[in-house]
Design a protein around this motif. Structure first.
Motif, PDB file in Angstrom:
ATOM      1  N   CYS A 333       0.945  -1.338   0.190  1.00 44.75           N
ATOM      2  CA  CYS A 333      -0.104  -0.010   0.363  1.00 44.75           C
ATOM      3  C   CYS A 333       1.053   1.346   0.095  1.00 44.75           C
ATOM      4  O   CYS A 333       1.648   1.284   0.650  1.00 44.75           O
ATOM      5  N   PRO A 334       0.824   1.626  -0.725  1.00 46.36           N
ATOM      6  CA  PRO A 334       2.163   3.259  -0.847  1.00 46.36           C
ATOM      7  C   PRO A 334       0.702   4.437  -0.395  1.00 46.36           C
ATOM      8  O   PRO A 334       2.079   5.565  -0.600  1.00 46.36           O
ATOM      9  N   HIS A 335      -0.134   4.402   0.588  1.00 44.89           N
ATOM     10  CA  HIS A 335      -0.710   6.215   0.613  1.00 44.89           C
ATOM     11  C   HIS A 335      -0.046   5.784   2.417  1.00 44.89           C
ATOM     12  O   HIS A 335       0.166   4.890   2.850  1.00 44.89           O
ATOM     13  N   CYS A 352      -7.849   4.877   1.970  1.00 42.36           N
ATOM     14  CA  CYS A 352      -7.482   3.967   0.906  1.00 42.36           C
ATOM     15  C   CYS A 352      -8.373   2.687   1.559  1.00 42.36           C
ATOM     16  O   CYS A 352      -8.314   2.456   3.012  1.00 42.36           O
ATOM     17  N   CYS A 354      -6.559  -0.482   1.181  1.00 40.22           N
ATOM     18  CA  CYS A 354      -5.541  -1.380   1.517  1.00 40.22           C
ATOM     19  C   CYS A 354      -4.342  -1.138   2.199  1.00 40.22           C
ATOM     20  O   CYS A 354      -3.601  -2.255   3.438  1.00 40.22           O
ATOM     21  N   ARG A 355      -4.636  -0.157   2.794  1.00 37.59           N
ATOM     22  CA  ARG A 355      -3.333   0.245   4.207  1.00 37.59           C
ATOM     23  C   ARG A 355      -4.171  -0.573   5.268  1.00 37.59           C
ATOM     24  O   ARG A 355      -5.143  -0.927   5.685  1.00 37.59           O
TER      25      ARG A 355
HETATM   26 ZN   LIG Z   1      -3.358   1.570   0.381  1.00 37.80          ZN
END
Ligand SMILES: [Zn+2]
Length: 416
Positions: A333-335, A352, A354-355
């Protein structure tokens, strides 16, 4: 769609197992390898075969005949002199007027052929290569793919000593369009991997990698022969077919696989924790998928680019590969939800799904690889890892001590 089987190989390395028959006729449970290939293809509705035969090929022809006994059609192309794996294909231009599968005759496999064919069609590829991670990437032909699965480069063995790459290996099963045949010179010895595919790439043709974790192994050496036989008998070969839901072990990265460094963003900072290669190998051997799910706010903080992060992951896979261990996939997760950092990249500063502790990455992996979450595990070093595993519906989620040597292996041995 036709299936072309290259069955002309002489099989020198396997000679100690059985030197009197061609490689494709080597029996497993009393049945030639090639017969398993026919049966698999037939299961997916492929009935038309061309066998390229050479060395002792008359034995293959005598056994399979025109294929009627199996309900398929088999044509033969006899090589007068061995022309490598590709040379003979060049002679088949008239018979191969639409896309076709290419197998080697000494490969034990069980994969969803239709899924690969759909991928090939969706990508409008000139060639699709079945690719997968293996336990010896350092002496395998590596395929470099971009984010869309398109082949950017081939790194054929032998590799330079400090070679770093993702563990994505050519499994030697292909779908070719007839356009590929134009890269083969008739009557000249050439090889698919060494000559033809690199030339197609150079010409700008559309080559794609189809990543899958289904069972594909060749019988190159006697050692491999015995392990393949065992996998066949134990049912592992069939069980790995993507039609069957498979269990996974989801792994956090920092503090579990690699030593926790605050905001790791440079490849030289990446170091495996002691016992991790053994642990990942254990997951591989138990038939579970090893899937990394990691929060990487370093992207949102702009401490590292996506390319740099990919390189860090390539290094992770390379270090594991040296120890015969492999990861099946890495999700990150890049967030990051909080604003206010000086150099941040706004587009990643979002809330998000995904985190972790959200289960987004686990659910995405499950849908990508047909993972049975209910028989899968999540292992991390934070409460958020456990929460993500629980929200996703894992059988069990376990928190291990950050950076502790052998922590991962110990917990795995208590779970699977
Ligand atoms: Zn994410």
């Amino acid at each position: 769609m036709k299936v072309v089987v290259i069955a002309g190989g002489q099989g020198t390395r396997i000679a100690s197992v059985n030197s009197e028959i061609p490689k494709a006729m080597i029996p497993i449970n009393g049945k030639p390898i090639l017969e398993y290939e026919i049966e698999m293809a037939l299961r997916y509705g492929y009935m038309d075969f061309i066998f390229i035969i050479g060395y002792m090929g008359e034995q293959i022809e005598a056994y399979f005949g025109d294929g009627r006994k199996w309900g398929v059609n088999i044509e033969y192309f006899k090589e007068d002199k061995p022309l490598g794996t590709a040379g003979a294909l060049g002679n088949l231009k008239d018979q191969l007027t639409e896309d076709f599968f290419v197998f080697y005759g000494d490969t034990v496999m069980d994969f969803d052929m239709n899924a690969m064919q759909e991928y090939h069609k969706k990508k409008k590829a000139d060639a699709t290569l079945f690719v997968h991670p293996n336990d010896h990437p350092y002496d395998s032909d590596i395929v470099d793919l971009d984010d869309h699965g398109r082949v950017c480069r081939f790194y054929n063995k032998p590799h330079i000593s400090d070679f770093v790459s993702r563990n994505i290996v050519n499994a030697a099963v292909f779908i070719f369009s007839p356009a590929i045949l134009s890269c083969i010179e008739i009557g000249v010895k050439s090889h698919i991997e060494k000559n033809v595919l690199p030339m197609c790439l150079e010409k700008g043709m559309r080559l794609y990698g189809y990543l899958s974790f289904e069972y594909i192994k060749d019988m190159g050496t006697p050692d491999r022969y015995y392990s393949v036989c065992q996998d066949m008998i134990s049912g592992k070969v069939t069980r790995m077919n993507r039609c069957n839901p498979r269990p996974a072990v989801f792994l956090d990265r920092d503090g579990v696989l690699s030593k926790e460094v605050n905001l790791l963003c440079k490849p030289e900072q990446l170091e495996l924790i002691e016992g991790v290669p053994e642990a990942v190998r254990y997951i591989n051997q138990k038939g579970y998928l090893a899937i990394v799910v990691t929060n990487q706010p370093v992207i949102a903080r702009n401490l590292c680019s996506i390319d740099e992060l990919n390189y860090i992951h390539a290094k992770l896979e390379t270090l594991l590969g040296h120890e015969h261990a492999y990861l099946n996939a890495i999700y990150y997760c890049p967030h990051h939800p909080d604003n206010g950092y000086l150099e941040e990249r706004k587009e990643y500063k979002i809330k998000c799904m995904c985190r972790k502790p959200s289960p987004g990455m686990l659910l995405q992996a499950a849908s990508d690889w047909n993972i049975d979450i209910g028989t899968s595990y999540m292992i991390g070093d934070r409460v958020s890892d456990v929460q993500a595993g629980e929200s996703a519906g894992c059988k069990q989620s376990v928190q291990v001590e950050t950076n502790r040597p052998y922590a991962l292996l110990d917990v795995l041995k208590s779970l699977i």
